[in-house]
Design an enzyme around this catalytic site. Structure first.
Site, mmCIF file in Angstrom:
data_model
loop_
_atom_site.group_PDB
_atom_site.id
_atom_site.type_symbol
_atom_site.label_atom_id
_atom_site.label_comp_id
_atom_site.label_asym_id
_atom_site.label_seq_id
_atom_site.Cartn_x
_atom_site.Cartn_y
_atom_site.Cartn_z
ATOM 1 N N HIS A 115 3.992 -6.168 2.317
ATOM 2 C CA HIS A 115 4.503 -6.165 0.950
ATOM 3 C C HIS A 115 3.510 -6.867 0.021
ATOM 4 C CE1 HIS A 115 8.368 -4.981 2.616
ATOM 5 N NE2 HIS A 115 8.439 -6.087 3.331
ATOM 6 N N CYS A 175 6.783 -3.546 -5.176
ATOM 7 C CA CYS A 175 5.896 -3.647 -4.026
ATOM 8 C C CYS A 175 5.140 -2.326 -3.938
ATOM 9 C CB CYS A 175 6.721 -3.894 -2.769
ATOM 10 S SG CYS A 175 5.789 -3.639 -1.245
ATOM 11 N N HIS A 207 5.850 0.211 -1.061
ATOM 12 C CA HIS A 207 7.239 0.654 -0.974
ATOM 13 C C HIS A 207 7.847 0.973 -2.337
ATOM 14 C CE1 HIS A 207 6.758 -1.953 2.776
ATOM 15 N NE2 HIS A 207 6.740 -0.696 3.169
ATOM 16 N N MET A 262 11.457 -0.390 -3.755
ATOM 17 C CA MET A 262 11.367 -1.847 -3.563
ATOM 18 C C MET A 262 10.798 -2.470 -4.826
ATOM 19 S SD MET A 262 9.653 -4.004 -0.474
ATOM 20 C CE MET A 262 9.661 -5.800 -0.510
HETATM 21 CU CU LIG Z 1 7.075 -3.663 0.420
#
Ligand SMILES: [Cu+2]
Length: 136
Positions: free
Chosen positions: A73, A121, A124, A129
């Site tokens: 992340h 992120c 993602h 996210m």
């Molecule tokens: Cu992530």
């Protein structure tokens, strides 16, 4: 005359005691120190989320983003008040974190404008996210 001088000295001592008392009070009355908040990257149940994904903070506060699950992340700010790209970039940590427990601390500048700071992120983003800091 000697008596007058002695009295002056006493007044001087008294004044310094008062000064120390005022200084002590001033330190005690200083507004609360900046707070530090924790945001998990990756929910306990393995969902691709920041937890909490909305957090209200003040200028000067720090947010520790820590890898919790499903890495890697990172934290990239894309929308900040006034569309200040330089501010968004300065808050972002594009470096990917891979290990559980790894963290990055992001401190809101003392002169940061109030408003909503949106971040996501990178790996993602498509999975949704993302999170938001509300700076008061
Ligand atoms: Cu992530």
């Amino acid at each position: 005359m000697a008596k007058f001088k002695a009295t002056l000295q006493k007044v001087g001592v008294l004044l310094s005691v008062v000064a120390v008392a005022i200084a002590t009070f001033a330190v005690a009355a200083t507004p609360a120190l900046a707070d530090t908040y924790a945001v998990k990257m990756g929910a306990d149940n393995g969902l691709l989320q920041f937890v909490p994904n909305t957090l209200t903070v003040k200028p000067g506060d720090t947010v520790d983003f820590t890898i919790n699950s499903v890495p890697p992340h990172n934290v990239v700010f894309d929308k900040v008040p006034g569309g200040d790209a330089a501010l968004a970039k300065s808050l972002s940590n594009t470096q990917l974190l891979f290990s559980k427990g790894q963290s990055v601390s992001i401190t809101i500048p003392g002169d940061a404008p109030s408003g909503e700071y949106d971040y996501y992120c990178q790996p993602h983003r498509g999975a949704g996210m993302a999170g938001k800091l509300i700076v008061e």
